[in-house]
Design a protein around this motif. Structure first.
Motif, mmCIF file in Angstrom:
data_model
loop_
_atom_site.group_PDB
_atom_site.id
_atom_site.type_symbol
_atom_site.label_atom_id
_atom_site.label_comp_id
_atom_site.label_asym_id
_atom_site.label_seq_id
_atom_site.Cartn_x
_atom_site.Cartn_y
_atom_site.Cartn_z
ATOM 1 N N PHE A 82 0.792 -1.220 0.000
ATOM 2 C CA PHE A 82 0.000 0.000 0.000
ATOM 3 C C PHE A 82 0.837 1.290 0.000
ATOM 4 O O PHE A 82 0.337 2.351 0.367
ATOM 5 C CB PHE A 82 -0.995 -0.018 1.165
ATOM 6 C CG PHE A 82 -2.035 -1.084 0.984
ATOM 7 C CD1 PHE A 82 -3.054 -0.934 0.058
ATOM 8 C CD2 PHE A 82 -1.966 -2.269 1.704
ATOM 9 C CE1 PHE A 82 -4.001 -1.918 -0.141
ATOM 10 C CE2 PHE A 82 -2.903 -3.267 1.522
ATOM 11 C CZ PHE A 82 -3.929 -3.100 0.590
ATOM 12 N N GLN A 85 -0.334 5.181 -0.622
ATOM 13 C CA GLN A 85 -1.676 5.412 -0.089
ATOM 14 C C GLN A 85 -1.603 6.052 1.288
ATOM 15 O O GLN A 85 -0.570 6.043 1.944
ATOM 16 C CB GLN A 85 -2.453 4.099 -0.057
ATOM 17 C CG GLN A 85 -2.675 3.566 -1.470
ATOM 18 C CD GLN A 85 -3.724 2.497 -1.498
ATOM 19 O OE1 GLN A 85 -4.662 2.492 -0.709
ATOM 20 N NE2 GLN A 85 -3.581 1.573 -2.436
ATOM 21 N N ALA A 87 -2.367 6.439 5.232
ATOM 22 C CA ALA A 87 -2.539 5.557 6.394
ATOM 23 C C ALA A 87 -2.482 6.379 7.675
ATOM 24 O O ALA A 87 -1.959 7.489 7.703
ATOM 25 C CB ALA A 87 -1.452 4.482 6.411
ATOM 26 N N LEU A 135 -5.206 1.739 6.875
ATOM 27 C CA LEU A 135 -5.415 2.580 5.705
ATOM 28 C C LEU A 135 -6.504 3.580 6.028
ATOM 29 O O LEU A 135 -7.371 3.323 6.854
ATOM 30 C CB LEU A 135 -5.850 1.744 4.496
ATOM 31 C CG LEU A 135 -4.796 0.888 3.840
ATOM 32 C CD1 LEU A 135 -5.407 0.145 2.644
ATOM 33 C CD2 LEU A 135 -3.597 1.700 3.380
#
Length: 140
Positions: A82, A85, A87, A135
């Motif tokens: 991930f 992205q 978080a 996330l």
């Protein structure tokens, strides 16, 4: 049993809810995501194995589901998957200045050290010092 089916065990939790013990498994499939059918199949197979082997004493409820939109990041491969992205991290010990929570973009991961960009700054965090990571859902 789970990972042999091409499904990745993301997290396992024991909980007590309304007086009953719950064994909760969160599963995923990296390329396509785990489906409801995958979860039901895993639940059936695992129930048979757990009952046949009598591995868990006493009554419990088995729940198998996907990790959801705010999925936990628990292993190095989760963080790697991930990168790029957003978080939210909670640290075991505060950074200099007392900060224990960061929310930002996962930038890189090398030698067990995560770089997250939060509030216009980059922070290098050792994976071992992360208490919790999830996330952040980017709704449309």
């Amino acid at each position: 049993e789970v990972e042999g089916a091409g499904i990745d065990l993301v997290q396992l939790q024991w909980a007590t809810e309304r007086g009953r013990r719950v064994l909760r498994l969160f599963v995923d499939q990296e390329e396509t995501g785990a489906t409801l059918e995958d979860c039901a199949s895993i639940s059936r197979r695992l129930s048979h194995v757990l009952d046949a082997e009598d591995l868990i004493q006493g009554a419990y409820v088995l729940e198998v589901s996907t990790p959801g939109l705010d999925r936990p990041l628990t292993r190095e491969k989760d963080f790697r998957r991930f990168l790029g992205q957003e978080a939210r991290l909670t640290l075991k010990t505060p950074l200099p200045g007392g900060r224990k929570r960061l929310q930002g973009i996962l930038r890189s991961l090398e030698d067990g050290r995560l770089v997250i960009e939060a509030d216009g700054e980059e922070f290098g965090i050792g994976l071992a010092s992360i208490a919790r990571a999830n996330l952040v859902y980017q709704g449309e």
